[in-house]
Design a protein around this motif. Structure first.
Motif, PDB file in Angstrom:
ATOM      1  N   VAL A  67     -42.195 -10.197  13.329  1.00 36.92           N
ATOM      2  CA  VAL A  67     -40.973 -10.704  12.696  1.00 36.92           C
ATOM      3  C   VAL A  67     -39.763 -10.314  13.549  1.00 36.92           C
ATOM      4  O   VAL A  67     -38.895 -11.140  13.850  1.00 36.92           O
ATOM      5  CB  VAL A  67     -40.830 -10.167  11.251  1.00 36.92           C
ATOM      6  N   ALA A  69     -39.677  -9.830  16.606  1.00 35.58           N
ATOM      7  CA  ALA A  69     -39.712 -10.553  17.882  1.00 35.58           C
ATOM      8  C   ALA A  69     -38.892 -11.840  17.846  1.00 35.58           C
ATOM      9  O   ALA A  69     -38.550 -12.398  18.889  1.00 35.58           O
ATOM     10  CB  ALA A  69     -41.160 -10.872  18.261  1.00 35.58           C
ATOM     11  N   GLU A  70     -38.563 -12.327  16.644  1.00 36.66           N
ATOM     12  CA  GLU A  70     -37.785 -13.567  16.538  1.00 36.66           C
ATOM     13  C   GLU A  70     -36.289 -13.343  16.754  1.00 36.66           C
ATOM     14  O   GLU A  70     -35.511 -14.289  16.782  1.00 36.66           O
ATOM     15  CB  GLU A  70     -38.016 -14.234  15.174  1.00 36.66           C
ATOM     16  N   PHE A  71     -35.876 -12.076  16.848  1.00 37.98           N
ATOM     17  CA  PHE A  71     -34.461 -11.767  17.107  1.00 37.98           C
ATOM     18  C   PHE A  71     -34.292 -11.378  18.571  1.00 37.98           C
ATOM     19  O   PHE A  71     -35.199 -10.810  19.183  1.00 37.98           O
ATOM     20  CB  PHE A  71     -33.995 -10.606  16.222  1.00 37.98           C
TER      21      PHE A  71
END
Lengths: 429, 429
Positions: A67, A69-71
């Protein structure tokens, strides 16, 4: 009544805010429970803090790496995973107020509450309605309005929407609003005013805005107690020179002790982050003290906590980072310019159809939309356009057809308008 | 009443859901306005779509580039900027239901409504309370409960919270709940049950869960109409072998026609995304048809639209991407294991203090927290720990002290517990 609610009501005693609060608003308070004990611990628990209702490791929020990793690396775990404070991120609330004053020069030197973060503009309206509207009370809503007001005012609050025609002779119908105020019984008058307006795309001219404010102040002087909610969803999308580029809220700030103004605005359209769900609610009434504004903020926080707990943290953090970028203002202006170009072309194209028997454009000068008065059933026209031409439009009350130039590319506008007039002729002739 | 509400009520006619709806719930509907006209246009307006209330360029959401820069390239503009559908992103709702059935094997083969996305678990509780609780009605809440229920049930809905002791002789007090149900007048009985429990960290054993369900079903058989809301905030954080690893909702699915079960759950703690504000609400009642579940979803959508319009799109998109990652389940288990290790150490350390005169741990086996019964004023102890030892804890009703092992690092636990017992001796001796 909870003693904390009584405390807040005592602070507000004698203010118009207190007088206008709904039963629910009077009952509202911000609990001294887990949240305020955690806040104390944040200040003082330097050794161990076992208050926190999230999972942390060495002071950082834990997370599922896929999760996170999406930022981008620009955002830490603590920027996106923990709960946001009930009233929203303080730096965002402060920057929002600073920008508000920059955008609304009339606010300079006047005090308001610090904006409280809401889950979008609907949430701000819903919170204000809960805090200030009781069952059976009236709220004045122009006849051209966003349909979702029905769910908030009529269904949720069981208030009575009192309507008046937004336009008279192609101009803002200030007399109509004045007469509608006069017709409301009792001292209290609630209203919601939305400029740039959805669905018409209308913003008052400078002259109209001045006369509108002066009319409202005159009612206050006559002893009417006004609750004025300004729905500023489309603020900033101003496409003509002589129109009022300030929020009505700004013009009403400190205007009279008998006016309590609530500004509902949002990053939603102003910062083009529709799905983020970040709005704000801000209060002003002449003579209110800092402590009284803070009491109103506390009541609003109670209403938020008992409804959604708090608003989206990553949305707030990302928005804040964006707003702090050196190029933010320029980028924002560029977006508005794109929509402005479409607006101007729309105006030019519509001019060619002036005097058309089937469709008459309502005045528009701002926002996302323009609307036609239809010479027949607008819903019938909508379905005809959709089924015959694969063109999507919005029909309102079977009488109006709304087009969004915000979501129509420049090169499509001329043909879109042509098809709409063609369809109207086919359906209404 | 709006004709669309009547339509939904007609679909629900004869169901327990319809019988239990509040006045507000009966009035709720999802408008055939802008949202549904836009949905039609999305299907059919292949040429031009002038319905969309956001700003787009060539089919993509416009944006402020500095805001978009905070997302990784994995996410498109259309993943993060447009509005989410009122009921949430369909792929997320579907994956959430799939995972729910995987986590709760008893649900296999049973039908429920498709989970509707809410702005967190509080929002799910608040929506359910609005749809099903009227002023003056009772709702059974165990004596150990999350304080925010007060704002939702007592202040927002003006319902009466009826309490019973969660424990009797260190075990789940099923008899107490049974007697409390019997003492409620009228056919309808509403309750909220929260396991793993906040603040105690307790989950029923398998045996207790079976007896609890059997007791509830026996009430239904006797003709009581039960509205059972399961607050599954801490679901999945199970640290003992013999405890019930399924949601009570799952065990109540299709259990009896007189039971209407509402599951409130959230990504918040299950996926460690506290600040995202993504929760879900799911309905089950034996014999309800797909069309009837859909009618309940429509009413829930109306309640969401008139409150917050829709929930955060980037939060949903990011969560969905994370949940679709190949390593998601493993990563999630790793997070739970970290908290589990702390739980086990906490148990070991507390065992050394067995029989202590000042603090008695309540049973716990799951979740984020454990709570002590205090031999004196817990608030006094909290302040003493904070001021003297810089240790943050939560006091509840002046009688209990709550410690979060979720946010206490493993190496801190022994010393934390030592200080808490030391402080208790100083304050209570």
């Amino acid at each position: 009544m909870n003693p904390l609610a009584k405390e807040l009501n005592d602070i507000l005693a004698g203010t118009l805010a207190e007088e206008l609060l709904s039963d629910y608003g009077k009952r509202m308070y911000f609990p001294k429970g887990i949240i305020s004990q955690s806040a104390e611990a944040k200040q003082k628990a330097h050794k161990y803090n076992a208050t926190i209702g999230i999972a942390t490791e060495h002071g950082n929020a834990m997370c599922i790496p896929s999760v996170f990793a999406e930022f981008t690396g620009d955002l830490s775990k603590n920027d996106v995973f923990p709960y946001s404070p009930t009233a929203g991120e303080l730096p965002l609330r402060k920057i929002w107020l600073q920008e508000m004053v920059k955008k609304n020069p009339s606010m300079a030197g006047k005090t308001t509450s610090l904006p409280v973060v809401t889950g979008g503009l609907t949430h701000a309206i819903s919170l204000a309605a809960s805090l200030f509207l009781d069952k059976g009370e009236s709220i004045i809503v122009p006849d051209m309005y966003w349909g979702n007001y029905n769910l908030v005012f009529t269904e949720q609050r069981e208030a009575e929407q009192v309507s008046f025609p937004l336009f008279a002779d192609g101009k803002l119908n200030i007399t109509g609003l004045s007469e509608t105020i006069d017709a409301i019984e009792g001292p209290h008058v609630a209203m919601i005013l939305n400029f740039p307006n959805n669905p018409t795309g209308y913003t008052p001219t400078n002259d109209e805005a001045a006369r509108l404010v002066s009319m409202l102040v005159s009612k206050a002087q006559q002893g009417r107690k006004l609750l004025i909610f300004t729905d500023d969803a489309y603020f900033g999308l101003f496409f003509e020179k002589d129109i009022c580029r300030e929020s009505l809220f700004s013009l009403l700030c400190d205007a009279h002790e008998n006016i309590f103004a609530i500004k509902g605005d949002a990053a939603t359209k102003e910062e083009m982050v529709w799905g983020f769900r970040v709005g704000f609610i801000t209060y002003n009434s002449k003579g209110m003290t800092e402590a009284q504004y803070e009491a109103m903020v506390k009541k609003t926080m109670g209403a938020i906590r008992g409804n959604v707990s708090s608003c989206s943290k990553p949305a707030q953090s990302i928005l804040l980072k964006g707003m702090q970028s050196a190029t933010y203002h320029k980028e924002k202006e560029a977006g508005i310019a794109v929509i402005g170009e479409r607006y101007r072309l729309m105006k030019q194209v519509l001019a060619k159809y002036a005097g058309n028997a089937y469709l008459t454009p309502l005045p528009f000068n701002s926002g996302y939309f323009m609307s036609f008065v239809c010479a027949g059933d607008a819903e019938k026209l909508r379905l005809h356009l959709l089924d015959t031409y694969e063109v999507g439009t919005i029909s309102i009350k079977n009488a109006y057809l709304r087009l969004a130039f915000s979501s129509t590319d420049l090169e499509e506008i001329e043909d879109l308008v042509r098809i709409v007039y063609q369809g109207a002729k086919e359906v209404f002739a």
